[in-house]
Design a protein around this motif. Structure first.
Motif, short mmCIF file in Angstrom:
data_model
loop_
_atom_site.label_atom_id
_atom_site.label_comp_id
_atom_site.label_asym_id
_atom_site.label_seq_id
_atom_site.Cartn_x
_atom_site.Cartn_y
_atom_site.Cartn_z
N LEU A 172 0.82 -1.22 0.00
CA LEU A 172 0.00 0.00 0.00
C LEU A 172 0.86 1.27 0.00
CD1 LEU A 172 -2.80 -1.21 2.40
CD2 LEU A 172 -3.01 -0.75 -0.05
N TYR A 181 1.83 2.75 -3.59
CA TYR A 181 0.93 3.74 -4.20
C TYR A 181 1.31 5.15 -3.76
CZ TYR A 181 -1.83 -0.41 -5.25
OH TYR A 181 -2.23 -1.63 -5.70
N MET A 241 -2.59 4.15 2.65
CA MET A 241 -3.81 4.23 3.45
C MET A 241 -3.70 3.48 4.78
SD MET A 241 -6.22 1.71 1.12
CE MET A 241 -7.51 1.39 2.32
N THR A 252 -2.56 -2.78 9.73
CA THR A 252 -3.81 -2.38 9.06
C THR A 252 -4.66 -1.40 9.87
OG1 THR A 252 -5.20 -4.22 9.84
CG2 THR A 252 -3.92 -4.60 7.85
N MET A 253 -4.01 -0.59 10.73
CA MET A 253 -4.81 0.34 11.53
C MET A 253 -5.32 1.52 10.70
SD MET A 253 -2.59 0.43 15.08
CE MET A 253 -3.77 1.34 16.09
N GLY A 254 -4.46 2.06 9.83
CA GLY A 254 -4.88 3.20 9.01
C GLY A 254 -4.99 4.50 9.79
N VAL A 255 -4.23 4.63 10.88
CA VAL A 255 -4.35 5.81 11.73
C VAL A 255 -3.14 6.75 11.66
CG1 VAL A 255 -5.91 4.68 13.33
CG2 VAL A 255 -3.44 4.57 13.75
N THR A 286 -6.84 12.89 3.46
CA THR A 286 -6.54 11.47 3.55
C THR A 286 -7.50 10.58 2.76
OG1 THR A 286 -7.73 11.56 5.64
CG2 THR A 286 -5.34 11.54 5.75
N LEU A 287 -7.05 9.35 2.53
CA LEU A 287 -7.80 8.31 1.84
C LEU A 287 -8.21 8.76 0.45
CD1 LEU A 287 -9.85 7.00 4.88
CD2 LEU A 287 -7.94 5.86 3.72
N ASP A 291 -5.38 2.33 -2.72
CA ASP A 291 -4.90 1.51 -3.84
C ASP A 291 -5.64 1.84 -5.13
OD1 ASP A 291 -7.25 0.50 -2.72
OD2 ASP A 291 -6.86 -1.52 -3.43
#
Lengths: 263, 320
Positions: free
Chosen positions: A39, A42, A122, A128-131, A146-147, A183
């Motif tokens: 990830l 990207y 991301m 895989t927290m994404g924080v 973000t995202l 992604d």
């Protein structure tokens, strides 16, 4: 105008391998190969595109990671894709650092490096927290954008598209800012042979906790804001019923769903 | 009893199911105090009271819709300061995790994300998580500050429990950062009428074997016969056959329904990470060697273009 882009990347265990916990309930890194988190590729890609679109020759892409010696592999991959230089924060006292601690280390390293734009993936493919991107934005005191499934920089403004559950929104913020990309933002390039050769000559700066004015007690397993008390391997699923469709496969499956009270 | 702050996810006053599940979990830890923000915030109160909220703190201001995330963090922090709770619980949506992350940094507290269960422990809440593509289950605690925990959908049953639900207006002062990221355009997602993917009790997914956007109609027909949500593998999404918002997997959504039906999906680790915790797993695939069959309770080796429509008709016939 110069544009300094810092891409935060992570060296993660290969998800196709068997990942295990070590005795201290951190990841057992000896057990499985590591690589640049997919990830984050990207994020590197978008950084290179933004730098390429930037008029003038003074856009610069720095890749930054926090991790053990092997994490240099992740930096080399990003350099071979086309990043200009790398920063590696490496310190034995970092072992077991959680998200809060990692965001502290990254924020200090980003400030030391200097930046106009920070780009992250991301999420990592292991935790895989994404924080992290939101935490970096909070710590650096700059906007979070973000995202994003689409991102561009126009003068001193970053613009992007965020596909949320309820709506797709278009966002805008002034630089400096922290961006994360999904992604869907665009396929990441493969390193060329030339890129791989050139990467070997690119500078990799090493920093430790002292360089960043961080106390060892504020990071690592002891300093973590969270603790894992137990980790249990999920029991293997008991083998299910597998049938070949002889023309009545759908009807038989319906019978199974009835027996399980789904119909 | 200690108070527990619960961040409310709602759409114009309609409370979403994961928030009701959070209230069930919050009651194990203390007295839930709900925080509802934005348009329709006050309309959530009755529903929240039915599910155990002793107090509902509401705030509405244009900032919540016009700027990304930070105004909501300012409001949640104001609630945190007025209540001094024993824990803060937030739904594990993409935005929920960002709100929780910023709050944790601000108040100097540890953060746990994507909990699948929560229990009261001697040293504070104990959160269960499913990690490494669901290969492990862990129990974790926050060791510094007030635990901030995000919880995944379907982590607990929705259990009504009447409480006062006293409504109070929350006074919020927005900081300078609140207006940093402007929302300059908004296109609401068109409703399909199907349940939301992460909340659905049944999910029917299609993958590479569906072989074309137009063929997803048979996946949708099966989903509709079961009242299910539709999912797609990354291969199907990357091919442009189905929207990314429906992607199940590591880079998409993770689902944990009662029943998961995978059609034409081989079961790569990327996909398994997003569905392995489903209670009952069914797969239809013509490749008997597909790794998805290692996970199933019931698998059909066969052509999905034969099996799926036959299954749909059989379900319709039974439901009359």
């Amino acid at each position: 105008m110069s544009l300094r882009i810092v891409v935060c990347v992570k060296y993660v265990p290969d998800a196709t391998g068997d990942r295990h916990f070590a005795d201290d309930l951190t990841l057992d890194r000896d057990d499985v190969d590591g690589l640049l988190s997919e990830l984050d590729e990207y994020a590197v890609e978008q950084a290179l595109q933004i730098a390429g679109d930037h008029t003038g020759d003074d856009a610069e892409v720095t890749v930054l990671t926090v991790g053990p010696e092997d994490a240099k592999d992740a930096l080399r991959k990003a350099l071979s894709m086309g990043a200009d230089k790398a920063v590696h924060v490496e310190d034995d006292d970092l072992h077991g650092t959680d998200a809060l601690g990692t965001s502290l280390v990254l924020a200090k390293a980003i400030e030391k490096t200097g930046y106009d734009l920070v780009i992250c993936g991301m999420a990592s493919t292991d935790g895989t927290m994404g924080v992290l991107p939101a935490m970096l934005s909070e710590r650096l005191g700059v906007p979070q954008v973000t995202l994003l499934s689409e991102v561009s920089v126009d003068g001193g403004t970053v613009k992007g598209r965020r596909d949320g559950d309820a709506a797709t929104v278009r966002l805008e913020a002034s630089l400096p800012a922290v961006v994360s990309v999904t992604d869907q933002s665009g396929e990441a390039r493969y390193p060329s042979f030339k890129g791989i050769m050139a990467a070997k000559k690119k500078p990799v700066e090493s920093l430790d906790l002292e360089d960043l004015d961080i106390e060892a007690g504020d990071v690592g397993l002891e300093g973590a804001w969270t603790a894992v008390d137990s980790a249990t391997e999920r029991p293997a699923r008991t083998a299910g019923t597998i049938v070949n469709d002889e023309g009545k496969g759908g009807d038989e499956l319906a019978e199974f769903l009835v027996s399980q009270k789904f119909i | 009893m200690a108070e527990v702050l619960v961040y409310v996810d709602h759409v114009d006053g309609a409370v979403r199911k994961p928030t009701l599940e959070l209230l069930t979990l919050a009651r194990r830890l203390g007295d839930p105090v709900a925080v509802a923000l934005g348009a329709g915030a006050a309309d959530t109160a009755a529903k929240l009271a039915e599910h155990g909220a002793v107090k509902v703190l509401t705030a509405d201001a244009p900032e919540f819709a016009d700027y990304l995330v930070v105004p909501k963090v300012d409001a949640l922090q104001a609630a945190y300061e007025s209540v001094s709770p024993a824990a803060v619980l937030v739904p594990s949506s993409a935005e929920g995790k960002e709100i929780a992350a910023r709050l944790a940094v601000r108040i100097g507290s540890g953060l746990i994300t994507d909990a699948i269960d929560l229990q009261a422990g001697d040293g504070g809440p104990v959160a269960t998580q499913s990690v490494f593509a669901a290969a492990y289950t862990t129990n974790s605690r926050v060791t510094k500050g007030t635990p901030v925990i995000t919880v995944k959908p379907n982590a607990a049953p929705v259990e009504p429990a009447a409480a006062a639900g006293t409504v109070e207006t929350l006074s919020v002062t927005f900081g300078e950062a609140a207006t940093g990221t402007k929302v300059v355009g908004r296109t609401p997602r068109e409703s399909t009428g199907r349940p939301e993917l992460t909340e659905a009790a049944i999910v029917v997914s299609g993958g590479r074997g569906v072989n074309g956007a137009e063929n997803f109609a048979i996946i949708e027909a099966l989903a509709d016969s079961l009242g299910a949500a539709v999912g797609a593998s990354r291969a199907a999404v990357d091919a442009g056959w189905y929207p990314h918002s429906n992607q199940v997997g590591q880079t998409g959504k993770s689902v944990s329904p009662q029943l998961y039906i995978a059609s034409g999906i081989s079961g790569a680790i990327q996909h398994r990470a997003g569905m392995q915790t489903s209670k009952t797993i069914v797969a239809i695939n013509k490749d008997a060697e597909a790794p998805i069959f290692d996970l199933v309770d019931y698998g059909v080796v066969g052509d999905l273009f034969q099996v799926v429509p036959q299954l749909t008709e059989a379900i319709k016939a039974r439901k009359g």
